[in-house]
Design an enzyme around this catalytic site. Structure first.
Site, PDB file in Angstrom:
ATOM      1  N   ASN A  37      11.426  76.267  31.185  1.00  0.00           N
ATOM      2  CA  ASN A  37      12.322  75.485  30.592  1.00  0.00           C
ATOM      3  C   ASN A  37      13.189  74.766  31.793  1.00  0.00           C
ATOM      4  OD1 ASN A  37      14.118  74.463  28.698  1.00  0.00           O
ATOM      5  ND2 ASN A  37      15.195  76.539  28.199  1.00  0.00           N
ATOM      6  N   HIS A 122      18.572  86.929  16.634  1.00  0.00           N
ATOM      7  CA  HIS A 122      19.790  86.544  17.333  1.00  0.00           C
ATOM      8  C   HIS A 122      21.050  86.257  16.219  1.00  0.00           C
ATOM      9  CE1 HIS A 122      18.118  84.903  21.300  1.00  0.00           C
ATOM     10  NE2 HIS A 122      17.744  86.175  21.020  1.00  0.00           N
ATOM     11  N   ARG A 147      20.522  91.091  18.075  1.00  0.00           N
ATOM     12  CA  ARG A 147      21.390  90.992  19.332  1.00  0.00           C
ATOM     13  C   ARG A 147      22.615  89.996  18.827  1.00  0.00           C
ATOM     14  NH1 ARG A 147      20.131  86.237  24.125  1.00  0.00           N
ATOM     15  NH2 ARG A 147      21.390  85.277  22.929  1.00  0.00           N
ATOM     16  N   TYR A 159      27.655  81.187  26.706  1.00  0.00           N
ATOM     17  CA  TYR A 159      26.199  81.549  26.567  1.00  0.00           C
ATOM     18  C   TYR A 159      25.785  82.180  25.169  1.00  0.00           C
ATOM     19  CZ  TYR A 159      21.685  83.741  26.271  1.00  0.00           C
ATOM     20  OH  TYR A 159      20.443  83.870  25.848  1.00  0.00           O
ATOM     21  N   ASP A 210      23.504  90.161  25.396  1.00  0.00           N
ATOM     22  CA  ASP A 210      23.083  89.607  26.406  1.00  0.00           C
ATOM     23  C   ASP A 210      24.210  89.274  27.413  1.00  0.00           C
ATOM     24  OD1 ASP A 210      21.680  88.326  28.573  1.00  0.00           O
ATOM     25  OD2 ASP A 210      20.314  87.053  27.148  1.00  0.00           O
ATOM     26  N   HIS A 212      23.827  88.005  30.172  1.00  0.00           N
ATOM     27  CA  HIS A 212      23.301  86.676  31.044  1.00  0.00           C
ATOM     28  C   HIS A 212      23.710  86.488  32.585  1.00  0.00           C
ATOM     29  CE1 HIS A 212      21.228  82.675  30.665  1.00  0.00           C
ATOM     30  NE2 HIS A 212      20.713  83.170  29.773  1.00  0.00           N
ATOM     31  N   GLU A 236      21.846  93.323  28.273  1.00  0.00           N
ATOM     32  CA  GLU A 236      20.736  92.778  29.062  1.00  0.00           C
ATOM     33  C   GLU A 236      21.239  91.964  30.369  1.00  0.00           C
ATOM     34  OE1 GLU A 236      18.468  90.104  26.358  1.00  0.00           O
ATOM     35  OE2 GLU A 236      18.048  88.999  27.845  1.00  0.00           O
ATOM     36  N   GLU A 262      13.691  88.500  32.445  1.00  0.00           N
ATOM     37  CA  GLU A 262      13.382  87.744  31.859  1.00  0.00           C
ATOM     38  C   GLU A 262      13.032  86.318  32.880  1.00  0.00           C
ATOM     39  OE1 GLU A 262      16.628  86.879  28.963  1.00  0.00           O
ATOM     40  OE2 GLU A 262      17.101  85.090  30.210  1.00  0.00           O
ATOM     41  N   ARG A 283      11.846  93.312  30.956  1.00  0.00           N
ATOM     42  CA  ARG A 283      11.963  91.959  30.063  1.00  0.00           C
ATOM     43  C   ARG A 283      10.807  90.851  30.431  1.00  0.00           C
ATOM     44  NH1 ARG A 283      14.484  90.598  26.260  1.00  0.00           N
ATOM     45  NH2 ARG A 283      15.328  88.316  27.050  1.00  0.00           N
ATOM     46  N   HIS A 312      10.656  89.102  26.691  1.00  0.00           N
ATOM     47  CA  HIS A 312      11.714  87.649  26.151  1.00  0.00           C
ATOM     48  C   HIS A 312      10.968  86.976  25.275  1.00  0.00           C
ATOM     49  CE1 HIS A 312      13.824  83.860  28.421  1.00  0.00           C
ATOM     50  NE2 HIS A 312      14.381  84.461  27.265  1.00  0.00           N
ATOM     51  N   ASP A 316      12.189  78.771  23.834  1.00  0.00           N
ATOM     52  CA  ASP A 316      11.716  77.975  24.926  1.00  0.00           C
ATOM     53  C   ASP A 316      10.450  78.383  25.529  1.00  0.00           C
ATOM     54  OD1 ASP A 316      14.733  79.091  25.841  1.00  0.00           O
ATOM     55  OD2 ASP A 316      13.061  79.298  27.398  1.00  0.00           O
ATOM     56  N   GLU A 339      11.670  90.170  21.604  1.00  0.00           N
ATOM     57  CA  GLU A 339      12.634  89.132  21.170  1.00  0.00           C
ATOM     58  C   GLU A 339      11.800  88.348  20.413  1.00  0.00           C
ATOM     59  OE1 GLU A 339      14.267  86.925  24.345  1.00  0.00           O
ATOM     60  OE2 GLU A 339      16.156  86.594  22.973  1.00  0.00           O
ATOM     61  N   TRP A 402      24.643  81.070  35.582  1.00  0.00           N
ATOM     62  CA  TRP A 402      24.817  80.724  34.194  1.00  0.00           C
ATOM     63  C   TRP A 402      23.937  81.645  33.268  1.00  0.00           C
ATOM     64  CZ3 TRP A 402      20.477  79.418  30.915  1.00  0.00           C
ATOM     65  CH2 TRP A 402      20.971  79.345  29.305  1.00  0.00           C
TER      66      TRP A 402
HETATM   67  O1  EZ4 Z   1      18.766  81.825  28.453  1.00  0.00           O
HETATM   68  O2  EZ4 Z   1      15.293  81.267  27.601  1.00  0.00           O
HETATM   69  O3  EZ4 Z   1      17.628  86.307  26.070  1.00  0.00           O
HETATM   70  N1  EZ4 Z   1      17.402  85.354  26.189  1.00  0.00           N
HETATM   71  C1  EZ4 Z   1      17.741  84.430  27.167  1.00  0.00           C
HETATM   72  C2  EZ4 Z   1      17.429  83.223  26.729  1.00  0.00           C
HETATM   73  C3  EZ4 Z   1      17.512  82.185  28.190  1.00  0.00           C
HETATM   74  C4  EZ4 Z   1      16.512  80.990  27.901  1.00  0.00           C
HETATM   75  C5  EZ4 Z   1      16.553  80.147  29.208  1.00  0.00           C
HETATM   76  O4  EZ4 Z   1      15.540  79.212  29.231  1.00  0.00           O
HETATM   77  O5  EZ4 Z   1      18.501  84.731  27.967  1.00  0.00           O
HETATM   78  O6  EZ4 Z   1      18.315  82.380  25.868  1.00  0.00           O
HETATM   79 CO    CO Z   2      18.554  86.747  28.176  1.00  0.00          CO
END
Ligand code: EZ4
Ligand code: CO
Length: 402
Positions: A37, A122, A147, A159, A210, A212, A236, A262, A283, A312, A316, A339, A402
């Site tokens: 991605n 999600h 999630r 996020y 998550d 993130h 996560e 991931e 993951r 994961h 994407d 997921e 991010w």
């Molecule tokens: O941000 O796949 O758990 N899932 C994630 C995703 C990632 C994207 C990044 O391309 O963290 O949403």
């Molecule tokens: Co994630």
């Protein structure tokens, strides 16, 4: 049997996907996902310019040897671009093997270890009531694992929460979106979210979240400890995992289970995390971590330490990855959860697939190989459309994770 062609197909049915198609002299072909991605064309070029020419004339049944050849033969090992390209070749070759043997991929791996694959969906909302509504919808659809992500008061964006009413999509077309982040606001808010879920729905569903990569290890320790009463299935990516030893600090403070990986592309990214039992779920995915051949190695290693898989599965990664992952999940003895974010309708049309979904459980189907195909004519109607993942900055402007 010999490989006579290898083509890279770039298409954007709702979002960008890169697919490798490997064709043999007997007309049998296999496909693999090569989507990274926001950096899609780097993998497309790596394959087209450097890997496809090396495949011509090789026996597609020598999957392990081709994997080793591409990994060791580049001299420059690992990295997301390299490992995604190798994964695409690997998954395409397993697909060919399945078609030649007339067996679904999971049977080549050793057969089913379970009847179906538990997936998590999600539930995301701009505030707690909206997030709870989405959670309720997932419960009604039969999901056993959900999630939850939610907007944080006084934070512009967060996020996992979609801007409109559509499906969550982090990448934005043409530009890099800048988001603002405050760990303090998030840490004060998120336990209230989990409390609201458990108050309303009880403990019958697995609750996932998550982080993130946004916290420091000690902040992650505090979060894990403060949410222990809500018995998360996992938290996560609590902190970036380049420094694997950093997870010791989290473990010293909490028994909330941890899922990481991931963004990993090789077994070396998770070696210490697994060996020291610093995580509970790994993951890593087929597409970004070297395909079936390498993910199998990671999972077998993880099984020695009671670490389970939680691949994961965002929108994407292409439906090709999803299909192959379901075969892997049905076989892998130390399976945890998969997921499943779902896909835009256009993507499902471009990639006809044998998998099925029923009340939170999925099955890869019985088609030979991984059971996912590509409609190349339809794919050609959706040209590549550049999109980037966002970045996060702290409130003072400092670039964050991010
Ligand atoms: O941000 O796949 O758990 N899932 C994630 C995703 C990632 C994207 C990044 O391309 O963290 O949403
Ligand atoms: Co994630």
């Amino acid at each position: 049997m010999k490989i006579v062609r290898a083509d890279v197909i770039v298409t954007c049915p709702g979002r960008n996907f890169v697919t490798l198609k490997v064709v043999t002299d007997e007309g049998v072909y296999g496909i693999g996902d090569a989507t990274l991605n926001g950096r899609e064309l780097a993998v497309a070029s790596y394959l087209r310019d450097h890997v496809c020419p090396l495949l011509i004339g090789r026996d597609p049944g020598r999957i392990e040897d081709i994997w080793q050849f591409l990994y060791k033969g580049a001299y420059w090992r690992r990295g997301p671009v390299t490992m995604t390209a190798i994964a695409a070749v690997d998954v395409a070759l397993w697909d060919i093997l399945g078609k030649v043997a007339n067996l679904p991929l999971y049977k080549l791996l050793g057969g089913a270890s379970r009847e179906s694959v538990m997936v998590y969906g999600h539930a995301t909302g701009r505030d707690i009531p909206e997030a709870l509504d989405r959670y309720a919808e997932h419960v009604e659809q039969g999901y056993q694992a959900i999630r939850i992500q939610c907007g944080v008061p006084n934070m512009r964006s967060v996020y996992g929460v979609s801007k409109g009413n559509g499906m969550y999509e982090p990448a934005t077309k043409g530009v890099v979106e800048e988001q603002t982040w405050s760990s303090e606001k998030y840490l004060d808010f998120v336990p209230k979210l989990f409390e609201a879920v458990r108050d309303k729905f009880g403990f019958d569903t697995h609750l996932l979240h998550d982080v993130h990569h946004r916290l420091t290890p000690i902040e992650a320790g505090r979060l894990g400890k403060s949410v222990e009463p809500y018995r998360l299935f996992w938290m996560e990516d609590p902190t970036p995992a380049e420094n694997q030893g950093g997870f010791r600090l989290i473990r010293q403070h909490t028994v909330t289970p941890i899922a990481v990986g991931e963004v990993f592309n090789s077994i070396w990214d998770c070696k210490q995390l697994i060996e020291e039992q610093l995580i509970d779920y790994i993951r890593a995915t087929l597409t970004h971590a070297g395909g079936i051949t390498h993910l199998k190695r990671i999972a077998d290693f993880a099984s020695l330490y009671q670490v389970r898989t939680g691949c994961h599965g965002p929108s994407d990664l292409s439906p090709v990855c999803m299909g192959a992952a379901l075969h892997f999940d049905l076989w892998v003895p130390n399976f945890g959860v998969q997921e499943y974010m779902g896909f835009p309708k256009e993507a499902l049309d471009v990639f006809p697939h044998a998998w099925t979904f029923e009340r939170g459980l999925m099955h890869p189907g019985e088609a030979p190989g991984h059971g996912v195909d590509i409609d190349e004519e339809l794919a050609a109607r959706y040209p590549y459309d550049p999109a980037y993942l966002p970045v996060a900055r702290l409130e003072d402007g400092t670039l964050w994770n991010w």
